[in-house]
Write an enzyme that holds these catalytic residues in place. Structure first.
Site, PDB file in Angstrom:
ATOM      1  N   GLU A 163       8.445  -9.346   1.474  1.00  0.00           N
ATOM      2  CA  GLU A 163       8.414 -10.098   0.488  1.00  0.00           C
ATOM      3  C   GLU A 163       8.792 -10.694   0.057  1.00  0.00           C
ATOM      4  O   GLU A 163       8.387 -11.433  -0.967  1.00  0.00           O
ATOM      5  CB  GLU A 163       7.322  -9.221   0.081  1.00  0.00           C
ATOM      6  CG  GLU A 163       6.406  -7.976   0.922  1.00  0.00           C
ATOM      7  CD  GLU A 163       5.613  -7.784   0.567  1.00  0.00           C
ATOM      8  OE1 GLU A 163       5.163  -7.509  -1.322  1.00  0.00           O
ATOM      9  OE2 GLU A 163       4.552  -6.606   0.768  1.00  0.00           O
ATOM     10  N   GLU A 268       3.197  -1.953   9.562  1.00  0.00           N
ATOM     11  CA  GLU A 268       2.845  -1.343   8.680  1.00  0.00           C
ATOM     12  C   GLU A 268       1.067  -2.068   8.848  1.00  0.00           C
ATOM     13  O   GLU A 268       0.548  -2.317   7.832  1.00  0.00           O
ATOM     14  CB  GLU A 268       2.765  -1.622   7.205  1.00  0.00           C
ATOM     15  CG  GLU A 268       4.374  -1.860   6.300  1.00  0.00           C
ATOM     16  CD  GLU A 268       4.644  -2.301   5.003  1.00  0.00           C
ATOM     17  OE1 GLU A 268       3.590  -2.471   4.359  1.00  0.00           O
ATOM     18  OE2 GLU A 268       5.822  -2.480   4.753  1.00  0.00           O
TER      19      GLU A 268
HETATM   20  C1  GLA Z   1       4.208  -3.670   1.434  1.00  0.00           C
HETATM   21  C2  GLA Z   1       4.985  -2.624   1.131  1.00  0.00           C
HETATM   22  C3  GLA Z   1       4.816  -0.888   1.470  1.00  0.00           C
HETATM   23  C4  GLA Z   1       3.350  -0.469   0.824  1.00  0.00           C
HETATM   24  C5  GLA Z   1       2.409  -1.359   0.800  1.00  0.00           C
HETATM   25  C6  GLA Z   1       1.147  -0.356   0.023  1.00  0.00           C
HETATM   26  O1  GLA Z   1       3.407  -4.085   2.597  1.00  0.00           O
HETATM   27  O2  GLA Z   1       5.995  -2.859   2.077  1.00  0.00           O
HETATM   28  O3  GLA Z   1       6.101  -0.524   0.937  1.00  0.00           O
HETATM   29  O4  GLA Z   1       3.279  -0.094  -0.410  1.00  0.00           O
HETATM   30  O5  GLA Z   1       2.064  -2.452   0.508  1.00  0.00           O
HETATM   31  O6  GLA Z   1       0.945   0.203   0.396  1.00  0.00           O
END
Ligand code: GLA
Length: 381
Positions: A163, A268
């Site tokens: 990020e 994710e």
């Molecule tokens: C982001 C992070 C993850 C997690 C999510 C929320 O996507 O990369 O590690 O913290 O937020 O669960």
């Protein structure tokens, strides 16, 4: 005689029915997600601390049965692993990696350099002032080297930087950027590669389908490669809602990253079934919204029409991923069961969401069979 015939016929029919039923049950029992996708891509999930501590043993069983790759939900973030300078806490991370090794899973390390869930000390001196560029670079090097070396050869791939880019394509104004400047990103990739030259290295982010962000990530991949640094894939987190992103936006991003010379991973993935709580979609975990009853409408369960729409969305995205299986090396869900998903508390705390493939009782949702049919039909042609 007629009666005997009839008896004979119906018992034969009964035997045939039981046989067919047995066959179809056998198919459902034996074909699980990881087997169905074995020729397409890895299929993974995040592992929670409760699972590693044995509190959620049902979750662990579902993982072993259905997935062939794992990533730690929280226990490898810098704040967890190095809460104070030089004091490493690898307890949960060791359990996570051991679970992966014992079950022959492709283990992913998440994450080395991230502005969030980082310990405060990382950026400041004893007086609370920002450290110098040199000190922060050394802290990055020590952190990355300590964590990556510990799991050398066992962790197969690392989310090196998480990020770093905003939706408009500008760099996030994190402490890393403020103190070190833009080159903290290539430095992180360099340190990770030095610590384990065999590990795959990834850049991971949310909303990578936004055109501005997409273009910056493409340029980042190219510039890392030009510098001779290793980058294997772009991780697209994939925290989605019912209204965003569109398949087209997502497809454009997959193609753009592949064209830049790397694999794509969905890292994710979850699809919230709830109404949009704010226009600020994505996964920036500091963007929270106050609870209101109207934005938590499915406490008692998903209405049939919403359920059907949600299933269609999963299937549409799986179709897209299967179509691009030559570009995609892994699809990882952000958890197993709706009961423990972070989406119940983000961006609004206390909602009841339905974002994952296993329900609150850890039963597989019916959509899993449709997903399996999808990949089996596609890959048999
Ligand atoms: C982001 C992070 C993850 C997690 C999510 C929320 O996507 O990369 O590690 O913290 O937020 O669960």
């Amino acid at each position: 005689m007629e009666r005997e015939n009839c008896y004979y016929l119906s018992s034969t029919l009964l035997v045939v029915c039981f046989f067919l039923l047995g066959c179809s049950q056998k198919k459902e029992e034996s074909v699980v997600l990881k087997d169905a996708f074995k020729d397409a891509f890895l299929i993974g999930t995040a592992v929670t601390a409760d699972q590693l501590l044995g509190v959620d043993s049902l979750g662990l069983r579902v993982i072993k049965e259905n997935f062939n790759s794992i990533v730690a939900e929280n226990c490898m973030k810098s704040g967890e692993v190095q809460p104070r300078e030089g004091q490493f806490n690898f307890d949960l991370a060791d359990r996570f990696v051991a679970f992966g090794e014992q079950n022959n899973l492709f283990v992913i390390g998440h994450t080395l350099i991230w502005h969030s869930q980082a310990p405060k000390w990382f950026f400041v001196d004893d007086h609370g002032n920002d450290v110098s560029r040199e000190v922060l670079i050394e802290r990055m090097r020590t952190h990355i080297n300590s964590v990556v070396t510990r799991y050398k050869g066992v962790i197969k791939g690392w989310d090196v930087v998480n990020e770093a880019i905003l939706d408009d394509g500008t760099l996030r104004n994190s402490k890393f950027l403020q103190i070190i400047g833009e080159d903290y990103i290539p430095l992180a990739f360099q340190f990770a590669h030095e610590a384990d030259p065999t590990a795959e290295l990834y850049y991971n982010d949310y909303n990578e389908w936004h055109v501005g962000k997409r273009n910056t990530i493409v340029n980042l991949v190219k510039s890392l490669k030009e510098k001779g640094l290793r980058i294997d894939a772009v991780g697209m987190q994939g925290h989605m809602g019912m209204e965003y992103p569109s398949i087209e936006e997502y497809e454009n991003a997959i193609e753009a990253y592949h064209k830049a010379g790397v694999k794509v991973m969905i890292t994710e993935w979850d699809i919230s079934a709830l109404p949009l709580a704010s226009r600020n979609v994505g996964a920036n975990i500091s963007d929270t919204v106050a609870y209101k009853k109207e934005i938590n409408p499915y406490v008692e369960g998903l209405p049939k029409d919403v359920q059907a729409e949600w299933e269609k969305r999963y299937l549409d995205f799986f179709k897209l991923f299967i179509k691009h299986q030559d570009k995609i090396s892994r699809v990882t869900l952000w958890g197993v069961s709706d009961a423990t998903s972070w989406k119940n508390n983000y961006p609004v705390a206390g909602r009841t969401d339905y974002p994952l493939l296993f329900d609150r009782q850890y039963n597989p949702k019916p959509v899993i069979n449709s997903i399996i049919d999808l990949v089996e039909n596609k890959n048999q042609k």
